[in-house]
Design a protein around this motif. Structure first.
Motif, PDB file in Angstrom:
ATOM      1  N   PRO A 200       0.836  -1.206   0.000  1.00 37.29           N
ATOM      2  CA  PRO A 200       0.000   0.000   0.000  1.00 37.29           C
ATOM      3  C   PRO A 200       0.874   1.261   0.000  1.00 37.29           C
ATOM      4  CG  PRO A 200       0.091  -0.942   2.200  1.00 37.29           C
ATOM      5  CD  PRO A 200       0.864  -1.871   1.314  1.00 37.29           C
ATOM      6  N   GLN A 201       0.867   1.946  -1.116  1.00 31.92           N
ATOM      7  CA  GLN A 201       1.555   3.222  -1.231  1.00 31.92           C
ATOM      8  C   GLN A 201       0.515   4.340  -1.204  1.00 31.92           C
ATOM      9  OE1 GLN A 201       4.644   3.582  -0.929  1.00 31.92           O
ATOM     10  NE2 GLN A 201       5.856   2.027  -1.990  1.00 31.92           N
ATOM     11  N   PRO A 202       0.929   5.585  -0.976  1.00 31.51           N
ATOM     12  CA  PRO A 202      -0.054   6.670  -0.868  1.00 31.51           C
ATOM     13  C   PRO A 202      -1.020   6.716  -2.055  1.00 31.51           C
ATOM     14  CG  PRO A 202       2.098   7.450  -0.180  1.00 31.51           C
ATOM     15  CD  PRO A 202       2.310   6.060  -0.724  1.00 31.51           C
ATOM     16  N   GLY A 203      -2.277   6.454  -1.786  1.00 29.77           N
ATOM     17  CA  GLY A 203      -3.317   6.566  -2.801  1.00 29.77           C
ATOM     18  C   GLY A 203      -3.468   5.377  -3.722  1.00 29.77           C
ATOM     19  N   VAL A 204      -2.531   4.418  -3.696  1.00 30.10           N
ATOM     20  CA  VAL A 204      -2.577   3.288  -4.629  1.00 30.10           C
ATOM     21  C   VAL A 204      -2.142   2.011  -3.922  1.00 30.10           C
ATOM     22  CG1 VAL A 204      -2.090   4.777  -6.616  1.00 30.10           C
ATOM     23  CG2 VAL A 204      -0.201   3.585  -5.450  1.00 30.10           C
ATOM     24  N   LEU A 205      -2.335   0.893  -4.619  1.00 21.00           N
ATOM     25  CA  LEU A 205      -1.834  -0.397  -4.162  1.00 21.00           C
ATOM     26  C   LEU A 205      -0.981  -0.971  -5.293  1.00 21.00           C
ATOM     27  CD1 LEU A 205      -2.087  -2.420  -1.754  1.00 21.00           C
ATOM     28  CD2 LEU A 205      -3.859  -3.581  -3.107  1.00 21.00           C
ATOM     29  N   ILE A 206       0.250  -1.348  -4.992  1.00 21.22           N
ATOM     30  CA  ILE A 206       1.158  -1.915  -5.990  1.00 21.22           C
ATOM     31  C   ILE A 206       1.118  -3.422  -5.883  1.00 21.22           C
ATOM     32  CG2 ILE A 206       3.557  -2.098  -6.744  1.00 21.22           C
ATOM     33  CD1 ILE A 206       3.984   0.742  -5.858  1.00 21.22           C
ATOM     34  N   LEU A 207       0.841  -4.090  -7.006  1.00 19.18           N
ATOM     35  CA  LEU A 207       0.720  -5.538  -7.050  1.00 19.18           C
ATOM     36  C   LEU A 207       1.889  -6.144  -7.827  1.00 19.18           C
ATOM     37  CD1 LEU A 207      -3.036  -5.824  -8.151  1.00 19.18           C
ATOM     38  CD2 LEU A 207      -2.146  -5.437  -5.832  1.00 19.18           C
ATOM     39  N   GLY A 208       2.385  -7.280  -7.355  1.00 16.72           N
ATOM     40  CA  GLY A 208       3.455  -7.958  -8.074  1.00 16.72           C
ATOM     41  C   GLY A 208       3.340  -9.458  -7.875  1.00 16.72           C
ATOM     42  N   GLY A 209       4.234 -10.172  -8.515  1.00 16.62           N
ATOM     43  CA  GLY A 209       5.290  -9.667  -9.348  1.00 16.62           C
ATOM     44  C   GLY A 209       5.957 -10.833 -10.070  1.00 16.62           C
ATOM     45  N   THR A 210       7.038 -10.539 -10.761  1.00 14.32           N
ATOM     46  CA  THR A 210       7.777 -11.539 -11.523  1.00 14.32           C
ATOM     47  C   THR A 210       9.273 -11.335 -11.353  1.00 14.32           C
ATOM     48  OG1 THR A 210       7.883 -10.170 -13.519  1.00 14.32           O
ATOM     49  CG2 THR A 210       5.987 -11.648 -13.310  1.00 14.32           C
ATOM     50  N   ALA A 211      10.031 -12.365 -11.710  1.00 10.37           N
ATOM     51  CA  ALA A 211      11.497 -12.281 -11.746  1.00 10.37           C
ATOM     52  C   ALA A 211      11.963 -13.112 -12.931  1.00 10.37           C
ATOM     53  CB  ALA A 211      12.108 -12.775 -10.448  1.00 10.37           C
ATOM     54  N   GLN A 212      12.062 -12.472 -14.097  1.00 13.01           N
ATOM     55  CA  GLN A 212      12.458 -13.149 -15.327  1.00 13.01           C
ATOM     56  C   GLN A 212      13.950 -12.927 -15.568  1.00 13.01           C
ATOM     57  OE1 GLN A 212       8.894 -11.162 -17.436  1.00 13.01           O
ATOM     58  NE2 GLN A 212       9.491 -12.821 -18.812  1.00 13.01           N
ATOM     59  N   GLU A 213      14.715 -13.997 -15.466  1.00  8.99           N
ATOM     60  CA  GLU A 213      16.153 -13.918 -15.660  1.00  8.99           C
ATOM     61  C   GLU A 213      16.481 -13.590 -17.123  1.00  8.99           C
ATOM     62  OE1 GLU A 213      18.515 -14.354 -13.383  1.00  8.99           O
ATOM     63  OE2 GLU A 213      17.455 -15.252 -11.673  1.00  8.99           O
ATOM     64  N   ASP A 214      17.423 -12.668 -17.310  1.00  9.27           N
ATOM     65  CA  ASP A 214      17.961 -12.332 -18.639  1.00  9.27           C
ATOM     66  C   ASP A 214      16.892 -11.877 -19.626  1.00  9.27           C
ATOM     67  OD1 ASP A 214      20.709 -13.070 -17.973  1.00  9.27           O
ATOM     68  OD2 ASP A 214      19.968 -15.126 -17.960  1.00  9.27           O
ATOM     69  N   ALA A 215      15.850 -11.230 -19.132  1.00  8.92           N
ATOM     70  CA  ALA A 215      14.784 -10.694 -19.982  1.00  8.92           C
ATOM     71  C   ALA A 215      14.924  -9.181 -20.038  1.00  8.92           C
ATOM     72  CB  ALA A 215      13.416 -11.086 -19.440  1.00  8.92           C
ATOM     73  N   TRP A 216      14.920  -8.624 -21.250  1.00 11.07           N
ATOM     74  CA  TRP A 216      15.225  -7.202 -21.438  1.00 11.07           C
ATOM     75  C   TRP A 216      14.009  -6.340 -21.768  1.00 11.07           C
ATOM     76  CZ3 TRP A 216      19.945  -4.880 -20.680  1.00 11.07           C
ATOM     77  CH2 TRP A 216      21.050  -5.736 -20.505  1.00 11.07           C
ATOM     78  N   SER A 217      12.867  -6.942 -22.039  1.00 13.71           N
ATOM     79  CA  SER A 217      11.717  -6.164 -22.496  1.00 13.71           C
ATOM     80  C   SER A 217      11.165  -5.263 -21.396  1.00 13.71           C
ATOM     81  CB  SER A 217      10.610  -7.087 -22.997  1.00 13.71           C
ATOM     82  OG  SER A 217       9.447  -6.322 -23.323  1.00 13.71           O
ATOM     83  N   LEU A 218      10.912  -4.000 -21.744  1.00 16.93           N
ATOM     84  CA  LEU A 218      10.294  -3.052 -20.834  1.00 16.93           C
ATOM     85  C   LEU A 218       8.803  -2.880 -21.121  1.00 16.93           C
ATOM     86  CD1 LEU A 218      13.115  -0.368 -20.650  1.00 16.93           C
ATOM     87  CD2 LEU A 218      12.360  -1.870 -18.805  1.00 16.93           C
ATOM     88  N   GLU A 219       8.285  -3.674 -22.056  1.00 16.87           N
ATOM     89  CA  GLU A 219       6.858  -3.601 -22.381  1.00 16.87           C
ATOM     90  C   GLU A 219       6.055  -4.504 -21.455  1.00 16.87           C
ATOM     91  OE1 GLU A 219       5.198  -1.668 -24.593  1.00 16.87           O
ATOM     92  OE2 GLU A 219       7.140  -0.661 -24.780  1.00 16.87           O
ATOM     93  N   PRO A 220       4.996  -3.986 -20.834  1.00 19.23           N
ATOM     94  CA  PRO A 220       4.160  -4.831 -19.975  1.00 19.23           C
ATOM     95  C   PRO A 220       3.515  -5.962 -20.772  1.00 19.23           C
ATOM     96  CG  PRO A 220       3.714  -2.493 -19.606  1.00 19.23           C
ATOM     97  CD  PRO A 220       4.560  -2.576 -20.831  1.00 19.23           C
ATOM     98  N   ASP A 221       3.470  -7.137 -20.195  1.00 21.20           N
ATOM     99  CA  ASP A 221       2.844  -8.303 -20.810  1.00 21.20           C
ATOM    100  C   ASP A 221       1.446  -8.459 -20.209  1.00 21.20           C
ATOM    101  OD1 ASP A 221       1.929 -11.028 -21.163  1.00 21.20           O
ATOM    102  OD2 ASP A 221       3.969 -11.564 -21.746  1.00 21.20           O
ATOM    103  N   PRO A 222       0.390  -8.351 -21.029  1.00 18.95           N
ATOM    104  CA  PRO A 222      -0.967  -8.419 -20.477  1.00 18.95           C
ATOM    105  C   PRO A 222      -1.262  -9.721 -19.742  1.00 18.95           C
ATOM    106  CG  PRO A 222      -1.008  -7.544 -22.710  1.00 18.95           C
ATOM    107  CD  PRO A 222       0.386  -8.041 -22.469  1.00 18.95           C
ATOM    108  N   SER A 223      -0.736 -10.849 -20.223  1.00 21.04           N
ATOM    109  CA  SER A 223      -1.011 -12.120 -19.554  1.00 21.04           C
ATOM    110  C   SER A 223      -0.325 -12.190 -18.194  1.00 21.04           C
ATOM    111  CB  SER A 223      -0.571 -13.294 -20.435  1.00 21.04           C
ATOM    112  OG  SER A 223       0.829 -13.287 -20.645  1.00 21.04           O
ATOM    113  N   ILE A 224       0.882 -11.628 -18.114  1.00 27.60           N
ATOM    114  CA  ILE A 224       1.573 -11.577 -16.826  1.00 27.60           C
ATOM    115  C   ILE A 224       0.807 -10.675 -15.866  1.00 27.60           C
ATOM    116  CG2 ILE A 224       3.643 -10.732 -15.664  1.00 27.60           C
ATOM    117  CD1 ILE A 224       5.288 -11.752 -17.986  1.00 27.60           C
ATOM    118  N   ALA A 225       0.329  -9.537 -16.372  1.00 21.88           N
ATOM    119  CA  ALA A 225      -0.434  -8.611 -15.531  1.00 21.88           C
ATOM    120  C   ALA A 225      -1.687  -9.280 -14.980  1.00 21.88           C
ATOM    121  CB  ALA A 225      -0.801  -7.364 -16.333  1.00 21.88           C
ATOM    122  N   ALA A 226      -2.376 -10.040 -15.823  1.00 26.66           N
ATOM    123  CA  ALA A 226      -3.591 -10.730 -15.377  1.00 26.66           C
ATOM    124  C   ALA A 226      -3.259 -11.757 -14.300  1.00 26.66           C
ATOM    125  CB  ALA A 226      -4.267 -11.401 -16.572  1.00 26.66           C
TER     126      ALA A 226
END
Length: 300
Positions: A200-226
């Motif tokens: 719980p951060q001010p005003g929001v809730l941060i949900l996680g998460g993943t740890a993908q070794e040697d993965a460089w993509s900065l684009e969010p993956d919708p299936s991972i988010a779900a």
């Protein structure tokens, strides 16, 4: 620390603070994905002392002390540092370890750190460095994280990709983590270690998460988010209906061991390395900074 110690400090950064990995972090104090353990424990405890002081001014510093539980953890399985963390205790029924720990709103904290640096006489310039040896300074401190892979170069530095979902907070006031390092890719990405956590951060809730070794993509993956939302909602059902505000991706700068090291340069100049902090940069930040600052003096 160098600037407040009376040194003339110029920070050169390719990206502004709000576009760095640090700005993406969920930022709970806890040694996670970082080695070597004996040094990490000392650095972490030193940093904990600083955060406990900063938590007296949360609106200014972004640091708060928040109660929560590490599901699946056991006090007896933690390093020797755990005995010196105030209030750390096994939860009832043995389901985890409870603690009141620093939880940091990194966007507020980074802005505060910048103001503190400027007040101490330091400067910040957006500038790309391609060769550490050519920086015109008697002392160069390399805090480039994952950038050290190409800049040093140090191929031992590698990315561990983390993805987060930011939602409206449905009223949750405590944090929770449950790490599954044995994951076989659940959550939409082969080879991804998945975990369940919410902060719980001010005003929001941060949900996680993943740890993908040697993965460089900065684009969010919708299936991972779900998958992240589903895992968090399995613990707190009210999360399922929370409105999604943002998706975040960061690349942890992993290394077999943190590198805090002094390296002589020609003409009596000094290069100090301080990188490879994996998933615990916030946790060890002040301890590593003090050690690095101690190494940052010109050769005699």
């Amino acid at each position: 620390m160098l600037a407040e110690g009376g040194r003339r400090v110029r920070v050169w950064t390719r990206e502004p603070a709000e576009r760095t990995t640090s700005a993406v972090a969920g930022a709970l104090w806890w040694p996670y994905r970082i080695e070597p353990e004996p040094l990490v424990g000392a650095w972490a405890l030193e940093s904990l002392g600083v955060y406990e002081e900063l938590a007296a001014r949360p609106e200014e510093t972004g640091v708060r002390l928040v109660e929560g539980v590490h599901l699946g953890a056991r006090l007896g399985e933690l390093g020797s540092w755990a005995a010196r963390v105030p209030g750390l205790r096994d939860a009832d029924a043995g389901e985890g370890v409870w603690a009141q720990l620093p939880l940091i709103d990194m966007r507020a904290h980074l802005a505060w750190l910048r103001m503190r640096l400027l007040k101490a006489g330091g400067t910040v310039t957006e500038r790309t460095v391609t060769d550490l040896a050519e920086v015109p300074a008697a002392v160069v401190v390399n805090c480039t994280g994952l950038g050290a892979r190409s800049l040093v170069p140090d191929p031992a530095v590698r990315p561990v990709r983390g993805q987060l979902v930011v939602v409206e907070n449905p009223g949750i006031t405590t944090w929770l983590t449950s790490v599954d390092d044995a994951s076989d890719g659940a959550g939409g990405a082969e080879g991804t270690d998945t975990s369940t956590y919410f902060f719980p951060q001010p005003g929001v809730l941060i949900l996680g998460g993943t740890a993908q070794e040697d993965a460089w993509s900065l684009e969010p993956d919708p299936s991972i988010a779900a998958g992240i939302v589903a895992r968090c909602a399995s613990v707190r059902p009210e999360i399922a209906g929370a409105r999604v505000l943002e998706h975040r991706v960061g690349l942890r700068p992993a290394r077999d061991a943190v590198r805090v090291e002094r390296q002589p340069l020609p003409n009596g100049r000094v290069l100090v390395h301080n990188y490879g902090h994996g998933g615990a940069g916030v946790t060890v930040a002040w301890g590593c900074a003090r050690q690095a600052a101690g190494l940052a003096h010109p050769a005699a």
